[in-house]
Design a protein around this motif. Structure first.
Motif, mmCIF file in Angstrom:
data_model
loop_
_atom_site.group_PDB
_atom_site.id
_atom_site.type_symbol
_atom_site.label_atom_id
_atom_site.label_comp_id
_atom_site.label_asym_id
_atom_site.label_seq_id
_atom_site.Cartn_x
_atom_site.Cartn_y
_atom_site.Cartn_z
ATOM 1 N N CYS A 173 37.873 29.847 24.131
ATOM 2 C CA CYS A 173 37.380 31.127 24.651
ATOM 3 C C CYS A 173 35.861 31.197 24.590
ATOM 4 N N ILE A 188 44.412 40.675 20.817
ATOM 5 C CA ILE A 188 44.217 39.313 20.338
ATOM 6 C C ILE A 188 45.228 39.043 19.235
ATOM 7 N N ILE A 222 45.086 35.821 23.761
ATOM 8 C CA ILE A 222 44.289 36.946 24.261
ATOM 9 C C ILE A 222 44.954 37.510 25.511
ATOM 10 N N CYS A 281 40.497 27.257 18.344
ATOM 11 C CA CYS A 281 40.039 26.073 19.085
ATOM 12 C C CYS A 281 38.713 26.292 19.792
ATOM 13 N N GLN A 282 38.273 27.524 19.916
ATOM 14 C CA GLN A 282 36.992 27.887 20.525
ATOM 15 C C GLN A 282 36.942 27.683 22.031
ATOM 16 N N CYS A 320 46.481 32.371 17.300
ATOM 17 C CA CYS A 320 45.151 31.801 17.555
ATOM 18 C C CYS A 320 44.957 30.597 16.652
ATOM 19 N N CYS A 374 42.407 30.671 27.018
ATOM 20 C CA CYS A 374 43.140 30.533 25.756
ATOM 21 C C CYS A 374 44.410 29.704 25.953
ATOM 22 N N CYS A 429 37.824 34.497 28.645
ATOM 23 C CA CYS A 429 38.349 34.059 27.349
ATOM 24 C C CYS A 429 39.869 34.034 27.367
ATOM 25 N N ALA A 430 40.465 35.076 27.974
ATOM 26 C CA ALA A 430 41.921 35.148 28.023
ATOM 27 C C ALA A 430 42.481 34.054 28.929
ATOM 28 N N ASN A 479 47.583 31.499 24.724
ATOM 29 C CA ASN A 479 47.790 32.851 25.251
ATOM 30 C C ASN A 479 47.702 33.912 24.155
ATOM 31 N N PRO A 533 38.858 36.022 16.463
ATOM 32 C CA PRO A 533 37.870 36.057 17.553
ATOM 33 C C PRO A 533 37.220 37.440 17.592
#
Lengths: 258, 184
Positions: free
Chosen positions: A37, A26, A218, A34-35, A31, A213, A209-210, A216, A84
């Motif tokens: 994931c 991660i 994750i 933004c949530q 990151c 995202c 989650c990845a 990117n 995260p």
């Protein structure tokens, strides 16, 4: 390979031997918090909406959450990068040995921490022992709360049941749950690869989650394959593992301050 | 109080009462067990015996077993594909529900017989690919009308076979007896 994990002073040897199979990196530098994931994980894994009241009791259920911390004293406070936090799929997990009914065994085949819902009796001991605080408990049958259904011709129907992922168990009341590294996707990819007579390729599939995202940040894949993307990211200089001093051998690497 | 109840239970009337209570409890339990072992009510009394006897392959009506997790249950159009060419379809009382449903443009809802709970994720494909035949788990369909399970499909039964198939191969045994292979 079996390693005596209780051997004092063998941490380096353990880390080298027990690298694991599936891993994640991660990148906290990109990151944005933004949530996406968090939302994607909830959709993929049939995670319950606990509602306002239970959330107030701290019973929110998320398999991944965005942590924020503040550094310094007021007024010179500085926000740390978004972090995260999800199950680290520890190679030497504190949650595993405390379960009295062996409902959270270690998968020898996939090198993941499992949660077997039908075996779990809800002692919540594992959640108390998890240093990352990533396990959540089902305090109610959230998916069948009557107020959330519509009465149609005398029967209760739950419109949200239509978006359940059939590959993931809907957890009932009284069981613990946690991130599985989207094991249903792992199995699906392995099954597809096997039917075509080949190995699973790097980047062929990824976790929810990845996949969601937008930055990117994750990356998911095999950490024991040196040529895989996640393996290369994990071995960067800016990579660090959380609470590594507890010798939990986490499989998630956080990259920051490049 | 307890002593009094005990003494009453030893008296002739008390003995009869206890006997009746025990008998009714037992018969209720027996009825419950009997009910749970009955094949479910299906929309049509489908005869597997006849269809398999006529040479219809299992995979013709349950094609998903070859490729995916669920074999699927045939829709009315699949039945109609053959049955519209059979004269007896229009006259047979057993097939009347199908003819009526087809005329109204409805389907029917089969009741699945071989099922696993929600927390078990069974996939047909690898089992078929491993060389298992349908009858290894589902019994001989040339003998039954409505499908019935020849055995209780529980975890011990799964694991027995997994252990046999993986005997001698350590890696395969690890994979086939891993909790996460079926439960997630």
């Amino acid at each position: 390979m079996t390693v005596d994990l209780n051997l004092v002073g063998a941490k380096g040897a353990i880390a080298e031997a027990a690298e694991g199979k599936w891993g994640m990196s991660i990148d906290q530098d990109i990151c944005t918090g933004c949530q996406a994931c968090v939302a994607a994980c909830a959709m993929e894994n049939n995670i319950s909406f606990v509602g306002e009241e239970d959330a107030g009791y701290g019973r929110s259920q998320h398999w991944i959450r965005i942590e924020r911390f503040w550094e310094g004293a007021y007024p010179e406070v500085k926000a740390t990068p978004f972090q995260p936090m999800l199950c680290q799929q520890c190679g030497h997990a504190p949650c595993e040995p405390v379960c009295p009914v062996f409902a959270t065994p270690h998968s020898e085949a996939e090198q993941l921490n499992l949660q077997v819902y039908n075996r779990c009796v809800g002692t919540r001991y594992c959640a108390n022992n998890c240093p990352y605080q990533v396990r959540s408990f089902n305090w109610r049958d959230y998916h069948t709360i009557p107020e959330r259904g519509n009465m149609v011709n005398g029967t209760l129907v739950f419109p949200l049941h239509n978006q359940f992922n059939p590959d993931v168990t809907v957890r009932r009341r009284g069981v613990m749950e946690k991130c599985t590294f989207c094991i249903q996707r792992i199995h699906k990819a392995q099954d597809k690869a096997k039917s075509e007579g080949r190995e699973v390729e790097d980047g062929e599939f990824t976790t929810a989650c990845a996949q969601a995202c937008p930055a990117n940040a994750i990356t998911f894949g095999r950490v024991d394959h040196p040529e895989s993307l996640v393996s290369q990211l994990t071995h960067q200089k800016r990579g660090e593992k959380h609470l590594e001093e507890l010798n939990t051998l986490p499989r998630v690497t956080y990259l920051k301050e490049g | 109080m307890i002593r009094k109840t005990f003494e009453w239970a030893l008296s002739p009337m008390g003995r009869i009462a206890v006997l009746i209570a025990a008998l009714s409890l037992f018969s209720l339990a027996a009825f419950g067990v009997y009910q749970s072992q009955q094949p479910p009510e299906q929309p049509i009394q489908f005869t597997h015996k006849l269809h398999v006897g006529l040479g219809v392959q299992c995979l013709y009506c349950h094609p998903g077993a070859l490729r995916g997790p669920s074999p699927g249950l045939p829709t009315i159009s699949k039945c109609w594909g053959c049955h519209q060419q059979i004269g007896k379809t229009q006259t047979s009382p057993l097939l009347k529900p199908m003819v009526d449903a087809m005329a109204k443009g409805e389907g029917f809802t089969w009741v699945p017989v071989a099922q696993v709970p929600d927390f078990v994720h069974f996939t047909h494909r690898p089992h078929v690919a491993a060389g298992l035949n349908c009858e290894n788990c589902h019994g001989d369909m040339t003998q039954v009308t409505i499908a019935v399970n020849p055995q209780v499909m529980n975890m011990g039964w799964c694991l027995n076979c997994h252990k046999q198939k993986a005997a001698g191969d350590e890696e395969k045994l690890t994979k086939l007896t891993d909790c996460g292979t079926c439960h997630y």
